[in-house]
Motif scaffolding. Structure first.
Motif, short mmCIF file in Angstrom:
data_model
loop_
_atom_site.label_atom_id
_atom_site.label_comp_id
_atom_site.label_asym_id
_atom_site.label_seq_id
_atom_site.Cartn_x
_atom_site.Cartn_y
_atom_site.Cartn_z
N GLY A 139 0.67 -1.12 0.28
CA GLY A 139 0.14 0.08 -0.02
C GLY A 139 0.68 1.01 0.08
O GLY A 139 2.39 1.31 0.57
N SER A 140 0.40 2.74 -0.19
CA SER A 140 1.07 3.37 -0.33
C SER A 140 0.85 4.30 0.77
O SER A 140 -0.46 4.58 1.77
N LYS A 141 1.86 5.00 1.62
CA LYS A 141 1.92 5.21 3.00
C LYS A 141 1.29 6.86 2.85
O LYS A 141 0.67 7.68 3.57
N LYS A 142 1.75 7.37 1.73
CA LYS A 142 1.03 8.65 1.31
C LYS A 142 -0.47 9.42 1.04
O LYS A 142 -1.08 10.12 1.61
N ASN A 143 -1.39 8.07 0.81
CA ASN A 143 -2.79 8.07 0.83
C ASN A 143 -3.55 7.20 2.18
O ASN A 143 -4.31 6.82 1.74
N ILE A 144 -2.88 7.12 3.05
CA ILE A 144 -3.02 6.15 4.08
C ILE A 144 -4.45 6.69 4.68
O ILE A 144 -4.26 7.60 5.48
N LEU A 145 -5.35 6.23 4.27
CA LEU A 145 -6.78 6.26 5.05
C LEU A 145 -7.03 8.20 4.93
O LEU A 145 -8.05 8.40 5.65
N ALA A 146 -6.89 8.37 3.44
CA ALA A 146 -6.82 9.73 3.34
C ALA A 146 -8.80 9.31 3.14
O ALA A 146 -9.61 11.05 3.14
N ALA A 147 -8.92 8.11 2.35
CA ALA A 147 -10.69 8.69 1.69
C ALA A 147 -11.35 7.81 2.67
O ALA A 147 -11.22 6.89 3.43
N PRO A 148 -12.36 7.78 2.91
CA PRO A 148 -13.21 7.28 3.77
C PRO A 148 -13.64 5.84 3.45
O PRO A 148 -12.89 5.54 2.55
N ASN A 149 -14.14 4.91 4.26
CA ASN A 149 -14.69 3.76 3.98
C ASN A 149 -13.08 2.85 3.84
O ASN A 149 -13.43 2.23 3.19
N GLU A 150 -11.86 3.27 4.00
CA GLU A 150 -10.87 2.16 3.85
C GLU A 150 -10.23 1.85 5.26
O GLU A 150 -10.17 2.57 5.67
N ALA A 151 -9.36 0.99 4.59
CA ALA A 151 -9.23 0.39 6.04
C ALA A 151 -7.57 -0.61 6.05
O ALA A 151 -7.30 -1.18 4.85
N VAL A 152 -6.73 -0.07 6.61
CA VAL A 152 -5.40 -1.03 6.83
C VAL A 152 -5.52 -1.70 7.85
O VAL A 152 -5.76 -1.95 9.02
N VAL A 153 -4.71 -3.14 7.26
CA VAL A 153 -4.53 -4.31 8.82
C VAL A 153 -3.42 -4.18 9.16
O VAL A 153 -2.28 -4.77 7.65
#
Length: 798
Positions: A139-153
């Motif tokens: 994934g990209s740290k630049k855009n991490i969780l920037a938009a709604p309904n995104e998740a990182v695990v």
């Protein structure tokens, strides 16, 4: 020269196998304990030390200044945005709101698998990953969780849900059967020494869907403990500037009485793990206590060595005399005996390393931690072991070496050395007293800690906790709760049940302000508002002192308060508050007080009983307390699980006994008790090893005396007393030294409890009796062997 020293030392150890074995075992046990304590302390001090900017990371907490000062681990959710907008002291500001025991499901997978994640889920601003070092694998740290309904695990969650990290990208996970999130990144697994335990992070933009109040940027009037605000301060920013900025925030967003009540402060990241007020894992004073115990154990083992070495010096007098006549200097003899100490210490250190490797998995399991069981790959541990070995060699070997190096050759060769030449028996008395004073202090500590924990978990808490099981209520659905209630009541093994926010004693709570009897201003103290149904009092056995229980209702129309609530109001007669109007928080919950219940413990014994206000409000019921008839536990739990799954098939079933929930209050104390118990047993064992060695030396030195006494008619009892009277006196002296020190230390420990045991004489009597029994068994075994020896053989051998 060095080679000769160590070869000679090895031969001498072979000639004195018994004393060498005692010294090696004693030193090995003390070094093992020291290594384990070092690893345990290092493990806790390493928490969150892997973040590059850890010295500039702070967490905001809330301080309430009412009648008393109390704290919340969290901060109002708008605070982070306001601080970021109004001030420039922080490079990054991040808000994160966590919810434990999250129900996660996989809507795209066959059968929609469900998981209950105890560490929960965290609604997180993307700047959180700029502050903390949790690297992405995919994934990209630049855009991490920037938009709604995104998740990182984390990698572990990705493998658990989808088989691998690569398979997780683009997949959908569903939280609480309501909100879908698309996995856009996978984090490297969180280190075990991180206080961040959440492994599922989702966009902060979705927080309003979960909790409109917490997700609002205007919700300054409440604090949820899981709502955290982190600051990465600029290198030029000072704490005084930040504190002043937080004071200005209060002045800008609060008014009236709240200006004096609300305070925001910051806590350095390196203090979070150790701060018990803010849910820290362990208090620093307990770590220092363990370090002290480790030092005591090393001292005890060194005293053993000194005792045995000086006792054996008389046997080696002719050897020393011959060496001196042949030209050996005092310095050469000193280093010869130090080499013997070094050999013993080296062997003990090797044995200790093996014991440590064996003990680490058991210690991890016992304490529920994850210390790495590596010695060779841990430079700090190897350095500690090397320094510890050098200290032991110096402490244990220097005095006996100096004593033996100073023997006069003429006196030595004539065999006229006496105990006066090796420091006298008075020295060994002091050493034995020191050893057993340490052991008795540890024993007293174990007795007091165990007694306090027993008192905390077995005392009458003011409510019934026996055979009560807490079942989760996943959603505030009135129809489903009614269906579950009817289904559970139909089970023969269930006596009573109640829907509630929390049990009477709980780590959770909803602290709020109040206005009593239509007074113009709020009271200068807060109450814990506990949402419960009308079956709560009977299920938990709460006792009414005046008035009645409130009538069944879905919302707060009537209130029941506890005795402490009355004390805060300076009301002595419970009947005087019946019928008085009460308004909570912003005034949305108001009504008359209809009942007063007897005080019950609302938290652990560390804290005072809080003022409680009970009221109905089905929307906040997250637990169902079920009282089960004795003898029907297994079948009743199985039937309850079946009914629960029928009502909430889309959720994951779980339950918890009230006893287990209360035991969590004292988790830290239980860990310390287990460690002190183990180390106390080891201290006593090391002391007994030395005692056995000394008694054996005495028996050899007094073989002729014992033979003569037996020929003159002395019986077994008189011979045993010959050995026992000396050591009985030493144990009494050790107790006189240990008792006041232990009393002072344990009094400080008990001060952490608002409700505590009294350290009566019984604690100290039990400590000295247990020490006497163990010591007498040790002395008695060797003494009986000497007393039963044939006096003719004893005299002939002399």
């Amino acid at each position: 020269m060095l080679r000769n020293y160590f070869l000679t030392a090895w031969r001498n150890l072979g000639h004195n196998k018994a004393s060498a074995f005692i010294n090696i075992i004693g030193l090995a046990m003390s070094i093992t304990c020291s290594l384990l304590i070092f690893m345990f302390v290092s493990y806790h001090y390493s928490f969150d030390g892997f973040h590059p900017d850890k010295d500039r990371i702070y967490r905001v907490f809330t301080e309430f200044n009412d009648e008393t000062v109390f704290y919340s681990t969290g901060a109002p959710s708008p605070l982070g945005k306001a601080f970021r907008t109004d001030f420039t002291y922080a490079e990054k500001t991040a808000r994160i709101v966590s919810y434990n025991n999250a129900i996660m499901s996989l809507p795209q997978e066959n059968g929609t698998p469900k998981f209950k994640e105890e560490p929960g889920i965290a609604f997180t601003e993307s700047s959180f990953f700029d502050i903390f070092n949790f690297p992405l694998v995919l994934g990209s740290k630049k855009n991490i969780l920037a938009a709604p309904n995104e998740a990182v695990v984390t990698e572990r969650i990705a493998a658990k849900y989808f088989g691998s990290a690569q398979n997780a990208i683009g997949k959908t996970i569903r939280f609480d059967n309501k909100v879908n999130f698309t996995v856009t990144g996978v984090l490297k697994d969180l280190p075990s020494n991180s206080d961040t335990k959440t492994e599922i992070f989702v966009s902060y933009n979705n927080l309003r869907q979960q909790n409109p109040f917490t997700g609002s940027d205007s919700s300054w009037g409440g604090v949820y403990g899981g709502s955290r605000c982190y600051l990465l301060l600029r290198p030029t920013a000072t704490l005084a500037q930040v504190n002043q900025a937080l004071n200005l925030t209060v002045k800008k967003y609060y008014k009236g009485k709240d200006l004096d009540v609300w305070k925001f402060k910051i806590l350095p990241l390196d203090q979070v793990h150790f701060n018990d007020t803010f849910e820290g894992s362990i208090d620093r004073k307990y770590l220092w206590a363990l370090i002290s115990i480790g030092i005591f154990l090393v001292i005890t083992a060194c005293l053993n060595f000194i005792n045995l070495a000086t006792a054996q010096a008389l046997h080696r007098s002719k050897e020393i005399g011959i060496r001196k006549v042949m030209g050996s200097l005092g310095g050469q003899l000193f280093w010869q005996f130090m080499a013997e100490t070094a050999v013993v210490t080296f062997i003990a250190a090797m044995v200790a390393c093996c014991l440590t490797l064996i003990a680490i998995p058991y210690l991890n399991q016992l304490l529920d931690i994850d210390m790495k069981g590596q010695l060779l790959g841990n430079p700090r541990l190897l350095l500690f072991l090397s320094l510890l070995s050098l200290v032991i060699i110096f402490l244990a070997g220097s005095y006996p070496s100096l004593v033996m190096a100073r023997f006069q050759p003429a006196v030595s060769l004539k065999g006229k050395l006496t105990e006066r030449h090796i420091g006298g028996f008075s020295l060994r008395r002091v050493l034995v007293v020191t050893q057993f004073a340490i052991s008795q202090m540890l024993i007293i500590g174990v007795i007091v800690i165990a007694g306090q924990l027993r008192y905390s978990t077995t005392s009458d808490l003011g409510f019934n906790k026996e055979t009560i099981v807490m079942l989760p209520v996943p959603v505030p659905d009135r129809a489903k709760m009614s269906t579950l209630q009817q289904g559970l009541k139909a089970i023969p093994g269930i006596e009573k049940l109640s829907f509630c926010l929390h049990a009477p004693a709980s780590l959770g709570g909803n602290v709020t302000g109040l206005r009593f009897d239509n007074r113009p201003e709020e009271e200068h103290w807060s109450t814990n508002a506990l949402d419960v149904d009308n079956e709560y009092l009977s299920t938990f056995g709460l006792k009414l002192l005046a008035g009645r229980n409130f009538f069944p209702s879905d919302t707060a129309r009537e209130f029941v308060v506890n005795e402490t609530f009355l004390k805060k109001m300076n009301v002595s007669n419970p009947r005087d508050v019946i019928g008085k109007n009460l308004s909570l928080g912003d005034g949305s919950r108001k009504g008359p007080i209809v009942g007063v219940v007897k005080d019950f413990y609302t938290n652990s014994f560390h804290t005072e009983i809080a003022p409680i206000c009970l009221m109905p409000n089905y929307y906040n019921y997250i637990n169902c307390a079920v009282k089960i008839k004795s003898g029907t536990l297994r079948q009743t739990l199985a039937a309850a699980a079946h009914k629960w799954n029928e009502v909430f098939p889309e959720f994951v079933y779980s339950y918890e006994f009230m006893d287990d929930r209360i035991a969590k209050f004292y988790k830290q104390d239980t860990v310390i008790l287990k460690l002190v118990e183990v180390f106390s047993l080891i201290a006593v064992f090391i002391g007994c090893l030395g005692l056995y060695g000394l008694v054996s030396f005495m028996a050899v030195r007094r073989t002729k005396e014992i033979g003569i006494r037996k020929l003159l008619g002395a019986g077994l009892q008189q011979i045993l007393w010959l050995f026992g009277k000396e050591f009985s006196l030493l144990l009494i002296i050790a107790f006189v030294v240990a008792a006041p020190v232990a009393w002072f230390v344990m009094s400080r420990y008990l001060e952490d409890y608002k409700y505590r045991i009294h350290m009566g004489p019984g604690v100290f009597v039990l400590a000295i009796l247990s020490t006497f029994i163990v010591a007498m068994l040790t002395v008695g075994y060797r003494a009986i062997r000497s007393a039963l020896a044939n006096p003719v053989k004893s005299l002939r051998s002399q």
